[in-house]
Each structure stands twice: as C-alpha cells, then as structure tokens.
Design a protein around this motif. Structure first.
Motif, PDB file in Angstrom:
ATOM      1  N   SER A   1       0.575  -3.908  -0.052  1.00  0.00           N
ATOM      2  CA  SER A   1       0.594  -3.911   1.317  1.00  0.00           C
ATOM      3  C   SER A   1       2.092  -3.572   1.827  1.00  0.00           C
ATOM      4  N   GLU A   2       2.907  -3.834   1.154  1.00  0.00           N
ATOM      5  CA  GLU A   2       4.553  -3.693   1.402  1.00  0.00           C
ATOM      6  C   GLU A   2       4.845  -2.132   1.357  1.00  0.00           C
ATOM      7  N   ILE A   3       3.860  -1.324   0.530  1.00  0.00           N
ATOM      8  CA  ILE A   3       4.194   0.113   0.433  1.00  0.00           C
ATOM      9  C   ILE A   3       4.176   0.787   1.590  1.00  0.00           C
ATOM     10  N   PRO A   4       5.352   1.482   2.262  1.00  0.00           N
ATOM     11  CA  PRO A   4       5.171   2.267   3.390  1.00  0.00           C
ATOM     12  C   PRO A   4       4.029   3.524   3.421  1.00  0.00           C
ATOM     13  N   PRO A   5       3.297   3.396   4.552  1.00  0.00           N
ATOM     14  CA  PRO A   5       2.321   4.506   4.617  1.00  0.00           C
ATOM     15  C   PRO A   5       2.895   5.791   4.276  1.00  0.00           C
ATOM     16  N   VAL A   6       4.103   6.174   4.537  1.00  0.00           N
ATOM     17  CA  VAL A   6       4.784   7.484   4.470  1.00  0.00           C
ATOM     18  C   VAL A   6       4.863   7.946   2.832  1.00  0.00           C
ATOM     19  N   VAL A   7       5.024   6.640   2.214  1.00  0.00           N
ATOM     20  CA  VAL A   7       5.193   6.992   0.661  1.00  0.00           C
ATOM     21  C   VAL A   7       3.612   7.006  -0.060  1.00  0.00           C
ATOM     22  N   LEU A   8       2.778   6.392   0.673  1.00  0.00           N
ATOM     23  CA  LEU A   8       1.281   6.440   0.141  1.00  0.00           C
ATOM     24  C   LEU A   8       0.690   7.910   0.472  1.00  0.00           C
ATOM     25  N   ASN A   9       0.966   8.274   1.497  1.00  0.00           N
ATOM     26  CA  ASN A   9       0.719   9.815   2.091  1.00  0.00           C
ATOM     27  C   ASN A   9       1.042  10.859   1.024  1.00  0.00           C
ATOM     28  N   THR A  10       2.611  10.230   0.487  1.00  0.00           N
ATOM     29  CA  THR A  10       3.080  11.445  -0.334  1.00  0.00           C
ATOM     30  C   THR A  10       2.098  11.308  -1.780  1.00  0.00           C
ATOM     31  N   ILE A  11       2.030  10.057  -2.053  1.00  0.00           N
ATOM     32  CA  ILE A  11       1.093  10.076  -3.441  1.00  0.00           C
ATOM     33  C   ILE A  11      -0.135  10.663  -3.466  1.00  0.00           C
ATOM     34  N   GLN A  12      -0.983  10.379  -2.365  1.00  0.00           N
ATOM     35  CA  GLN A  12      -2.385  10.833  -2.190  1.00  0.00           C
ATOM     36  C   GLN A  12      -2.835  11.860  -2.484  1.00  0.00           C
ATOM     37  N   PRO A  13      -2.238  12.815  -2.468  1.00  0.00           N
ATOM     38  CA  PRO A  13      -2.742  14.207  -2.912  1.00  0.00           C
ATOM     39  C   PRO A  13      -2.722  14.484  -4.483  1.00  0.00           C
ATOM     40  N   ARG A  14      -2.236  13.409  -5.236  1.00  0.00           N
ATOM     41  CA  ARG A  14      -1.926  13.847  -6.578  1.00  0.00           C
ATOM     42  C   ARG A  14      -2.874  13.002  -7.410  1.00  0.00           C
ATOM     43  N   ILE A  15      -3.385  12.088  -6.512  1.00  0.00           N
ATOM     44  CA  ILE A  15      -4.417  11.269  -7.599  1.00  0.00           C
ATOM     45  C   ILE A  15      -5.622  10.964  -6.613  1.00  0.00           C
ATOM     46  N   THR A  16      -6.783  10.680  -7.195  1.00  0.00           N
ATOM     47  CA  THR A  16      -7.993  10.695  -6.442  1.00  0.00           C
ATOM     48  C   THR A  16      -8.145   9.321  -5.795  1.00  0.00           C
ATOM     49  N   TYR A  17      -7.608   8.345  -6.380  1.00  0.00           N
ATOM     50  CA  TYR A  17      -7.987   6.960  -5.756  1.00  0.00           C
ATOM     51  C   TYR A  17      -6.858   5.931  -6.069  1.00  0.00           C
ATOM     52  N   PHE A  18      -6.672   5.098  -5.068  1.00  0.00           N
ATOM     53  CA  PHE A  18      -5.436   4.072  -5.418  1.00  0.00           C
ATOM     54  C   PHE A  18      -5.871   2.988  -6.127  1.00  0.00           C
ATOM     55  N   ASP A  19      -5.162   2.605  -7.558  1.00  0.00           N
ATOM     56  CA  ASP A  19      -5.343   1.451  -8.015  1.00  0.00           C
ATOM     57  C   ASP A  19      -4.111   1.104  -8.708  1.00  0.00           C
ATOM     58  N   ILE A  20      -3.204   0.618  -7.740  1.00  0.00           N
ATOM     59  CA  ILE A  20      -1.768   0.172  -8.224  1.00  0.00           C
ATOM     60  C   ILE A  20      -1.479  -0.861  -9.092  1.00  0.00           C
ATOM     61  N   GLU A  21      -1.011  -0.498  -9.926  1.00  0.00           N
ATOM     62  CA  GLU A  21      -0.734  -1.252 -11.302  1.00  0.00           C
ATOM     63  C   GLU A  21       0.604  -2.031 -11.087  1.00  0.00           C
ATOM     64  N   ASP A  22       1.655  -1.366 -10.284  1.00  0.00           N
ATOM     65  CA  ASP A  22       2.804  -2.158 -10.127  1.00  0.00           C
ATOM     66  C   ASP A  22       3.579  -1.316  -9.114  1.00  0.00           C
ATOM     67  N   ALA A  23       4.538  -1.995  -8.384  1.00  0.00           N
ATOM     68  CA  ALA A  23       5.382  -1.205  -7.068  1.00  0.00           C
ATOM     69  C   ALA A  23       6.396  -1.972  -7.078  1.00  0.00           C
ATOM     70  N   ASP A  24       7.746  -1.254  -7.097  1.00  0.00           N
ATOM     71  CA  ASP A  24       9.155  -1.694  -6.913  1.00  0.00           C
ATOM     72  C   ASP A  24       9.739  -0.829  -6.087  1.00  0.00           C
ATOM     73  N   LYS A  25      10.599  -1.500  -5.214  1.00  0.00           N
ATOM     74  CA  LYS A  25      11.527  -0.998  -4.210  1.00  0.00           C
ATOM     75  C   LYS A  25      12.892  -1.152  -4.708  1.00  0.00           C
ATOM     76  N   TYR A  26      13.753  -0.058  -4.856  1.00  0.00           N
ATOM     77  CA  TYR A  26      15.027   0.014  -5.397  1.00  0.00           C
ATOM     78  C   TYR A  26      15.912   0.566  -4.586  1.00  0.00           C
ATOM     79  N   GLU A  27      17.006  -0.326  -3.999  1.00  0.00           N
ATOM     80  CA  GLU A  27      17.999   0.021  -3.297  1.00  0.00           C
ATOM     81  C   GLU A  27      19.385   0.122  -3.760  1.00  0.00           C
TER      82      GLU A  27
END
Length: 271
Positions: free
Chosen positions: A85-111
């Motif tokens: 739920s913490e992944i920004p929509p703009v990031v998910l919108n970039t990912i969505q065209p390349r996979i058929t569905y979302f089943d997130i195994e891990d997510a990291d934010k690196y600064e």
C-alpha cells in the motif's frame, strides 16, 4: 572462477572491512539525536560504525529499515522495506503494462544523493520479475527470469549452430536504459557457458569456463616462465567486441592471483 554474469542490480549497504557493532551509548550525541529526531518511533535498533560513518538497522511499524549517517548526523543512504500500500501509484502505473497481475513478493524504497528508487519484486508462475523505478515513475531497469521456452528461437539456434546444444541453468530478460539484453547460462560439453545477446540475437559477450587442456599453448608457455610453480585453479575464456581474452586464477601456497592474457599469451593484467 566460474563467473556468473549478473546484470545487476543494486548492491546496497555493503559492509566496510572496518565495520563493527557498537552500543548505542557510544554513539555521539549529534548522531543519536539526529536519528531519534527523524525516527522517534524506531525500535529494535542496532548500530554499526564504518570508519567515520554509522549504519543503523531498525524497524518502524514492523518493517525493516537501514540508514547510513555521517559523523555529523547527515543521512546519505536509506533503505526501507515497504508494504504494498506504500508503493506510489506512479510506480505501479509504470509496472502494470509489463505484467498481467500484481502479486508483490517484496518492495523496497532506496534513497541516496537525493534520488529515490523503488525496487519491486514479483513471483509469477515460479519466475521472478524485478522492477527499478524512480519516484517520477521512470523505469530504470526491468529484469525477469525466463522459462526455457521463452528464450527467443533465434538465440537458441545461434547457440546450437556455433557452440552446440546447451543445457540451460537459467535465462533472463533485462531491459535497461533503452537496451534489451538476454542472458543465457548453461552447460555445453561439460563447460559452463554464459551468453549475453542483444534483442537482435547478436552475441554481446560470452564467458566460458574452460578446462586446463583447452588453454592455448602460448599462455601455458608464458605461465611456465612468469609464474613457475603456480597451480592453475580456474580459467575463463571471454569473447567481447571481437576480442578474446583468458582470465586464469592461479595459486602458489597462500599467494593467489588473477592473470589476464590475450590469445597470443601476452599478459594484459594481474590482480
């Protein structure tokens, strides 16, 4: 040496040779106060000192964080494990065209250096997909593991016609900076082969782990004069940009070196 070709990824927060665990009571006040001001709700806090810098491992809302600060309390790296739920929509919108569905195994934010990168990992049909996207939604890199049947036929035919049948260990698709690379690793005639192809089916790089009996005589001759009494432990043949080199790992007692040769037996580099 058995090099494994990896397009990799980020290597985050590699420990310094001089890294050591320290008690929080020994952390300078300016560093400790800066950390507690930024993350007052941090728990399960562990401190390490790396030269003049400090690495802090902690949790916020049960999610792991790793922070790096200098001796003045300035944050220069931060890795945060995210909830989906913490992944920004703009990031998910970039990912969505390349996979058929979302089943997130891990997510990291690196600064780092005022730049933010999101690394999102999926597992689909037993294969991993990795995305690196910046905070504006720009795709920095995409990597996915391939089934053998997903390797382009042109690549498989190219390998077979030039090198023989390959028993694939793994294959990957990598998209980065507008370029597409296919990585295929496996065995041909009991030798490990690591191929990198472009999207047109051309070999970009090949690394082959070869037997001692396959090392050119010119290299063996140089070894007998320049590295007498050294034992050959491993040899890689590398073909890239029309050039062929050999990297030998040789050892005598506790002395181990990597020597790079050209095909004529000339030493190019020693490490």
């Amino acid at each position: 040496m058995k090099q494994i070709i990896v397009i990799i990824v980020f290597v985050l927060f590699a420990k310094s040779t001089f890294s050591q665990n320290i008690d929080q009571s020994k952390v300078p006040a300016v560093v400790l106060n800066a950390f507690q001001l930024i993350y007052p709700n941090a728990n399960d806090v562990h401190w390490e000192k790396e030269d003049q810098n400090y690495q802090i491992k902690y949790k916020v809302n049960s999610k792991p964080h790793i922070l790096k600060m200098d001796y003045k309390g300035y944050v220069f790296q931060h890795l945060q494990d995210l909830y989906a739920s913490e992944i920004p929509p703009v990031v998910l919108n970039t990912i969505q065209p390349r996979i058929t569905y979302f089943d997130i195994e891990d997510a990291d934010k690196y600064e780092k250096d005022n730049r933010i990168t999101y690394e999102i990992k999926f597992k689909i049909d037993g294969k991993h997909h990795y995305f690196w996207v910046n905070e504006k939604g720009k795709l920095l890199k995409y990597r996915k593991e391939l089934k053998d049947s997903e390797v382009p036929l042109s690549i498989m035919n190219s390998i077979k016609s030039k090198y023989g049948n390959i028993d694939i260990d793994y294959s990957k698709y990598v998209e980065e900076r507008g370029e597409i690379i296919y990585i295929v690793r496996g065995e041909i005639n009991d030798n490990d082969h690591n191929f990198r192809f472009d999207d047109k089916g051309n070999i970009v790089k090949l690394v082959v782990n070869i037997k001692n009996s396959e090392i050119p005589d010119s290299i063996i001759k140089t070894l007998t004069t320049s590295y007498k009494d050294y034992e050959i432990r491993d040899t890689d043949l590398i073909e890239e940009k029309g050039k062929t080199i050999y990297i030998l790992r040789i050892k005598k007692s506790k002395d181990q070196v990597y020597v790079t040769f050209n095909a004529n037996g000339k030493i190019l580099e020693v490490k």
